[in-house]
Design a protein around this motif. Structure first.
Motif, mmCIF file in Angstrom:
data_model
loop_
_atom_site.group_PDB
_atom_site.id
_atom_site.type_symbol
_atom_site.label_atom_id
_atom_site.label_comp_id
_atom_site.label_asym_id
_atom_site.label_seq_id
_atom_site.Cartn_x
_atom_site.Cartn_y
_atom_site.Cartn_z
ATOM 1 N N GLN A 55 0.830 -1.215 0.000
ATOM 2 C CA GLN A 55 0.000 0.000 0.000
ATOM 3 C C GLN A 55 0.860 1.258 0.000
ATOM 4 O OE1 GLN A 55 -2.804 -0.445 3.203
ATOM 5 N NE2 GLN A 55 -4.129 -1.702 1.944
ATOM 6 N N VAL A 56 1.862 1.239 -0.862
ATOM 7 C CA VAL A 56 2.774 2.366 -1.073
ATOM 8 C C VAL A 56 2.441 2.938 -2.448
ATOM 9 C CG1 VAL A 56 5.216 2.952 -1.372
ATOM 10 C CG2 VAL A 56 4.543 1.321 0.377
ATOM 11 N N PRO A 57 2.581 4.238 -2.647
ATOM 12 C CA PRO A 57 2.272 4.823 -3.957
ATOM 13 C C PRO A 57 3.012 4.118 -5.105
ATOM 14 C CG PRO A 57 2.628 6.550 -2.368
ATOM 15 C CD PRO A 57 2.981 5.257 -1.687
ATOM 16 N N SER A 58 2.367 4.054 -6.241
ATOM 17 C CA SER A 58 2.881 3.334 -7.400
ATOM 18 C C SER A 58 4.194 3.927 -7.900
ATOM 19 C CB SER A 58 1.855 3.373 -8.526
ATOM 20 O OG SER A 58 1.821 4.687 -9.079
ATOM 21 N N PRO A 59 4.976 3.111 -8.645
ATOM 22 C CA PRO A 59 6.223 3.632 -9.220
ATOM 23 C C PRO A 59 5.998 4.842 -10.126
ATOM 24 C CG PRO A 59 6.248 1.248 -9.283
ATOM 25 C CD PRO A 59 4.872 1.664 -8.824
ATOM 26 N N LEU A 60 4.917 4.862 -10.875
ATOM 27 C CA LEU A 60 4.649 6.015 -11.736
ATOM 28 C C LEU A 60 4.410 7.267 -10.896
ATOM 29 C CD1 LEU A 60 4.222 7.240 -14.518
ATOM 30 C CD2 LEU A 60 1.840 6.540 -14.389
#
Length: 132
Positions: A55-60
């Motif tokens: 639940q960590v922000p996406s790589p993009l």
């Protein structure tokens, strides 16, 4: 806001922690999701899947954040104009930098003005903390 993000960082995997540190290091030079995955020694799909599980922000999203931080850092620390920042960071045109800032809710003047680099970082990190 930052407290909630910090609380989440305690309970994440080592890969997710390295990922976030790499993204938030202004001089890392990482500006694309594929660069993130290569720097961490995993495939892009693996990185996307693991970050979703954590639940960590996406790589993009983190690559965009990294670009914003580099723009803000250069504009604040060196007092460069938008065209110089665009050239230094490899953007095709100054308008691309301007559009990136606008999409994030900033202008060149707001970064140089009272908001400053610390304010930009606080707003961006607060937005990340509120996302999940």
């Amino acid at each position: 806001m930052l407290g909630r993000l910090a609380d989440r960082l305690v309970n994440i995997s080592p890969l997710a922690r390295r990922y976030l540190v790499l993204c938030l290091t202004v001089n890392s030079g990482v500006t694309r999701p594929c660069q993130l995955s290569r720097s961490l020694g995993v495939s892009l799909r693996t990185l996307e899947r693991e970050m979703q599980e954590e639940q960590v922000p996406s790589p993009l999203r983190m690559a965009v954040l990294a670009r914003l931080l580099r723009v803000a850092w250069l504009m604040q620390s060196e007092d460069h104009c938008l065209a110089t920042v665009a050239t230094a960071l490899g953007f095709s045109y100054p308008s691309v930098v301007s559009r990136l800032l606008r999409r994030a809710g900033f202008t060149a003047e707001s970064i140089r003005g009272p908001l400053g680099l610390e304010g930009v970082v606080a707003v961006l990190m607060g937005n990340l903390a509120m996302d999940k």
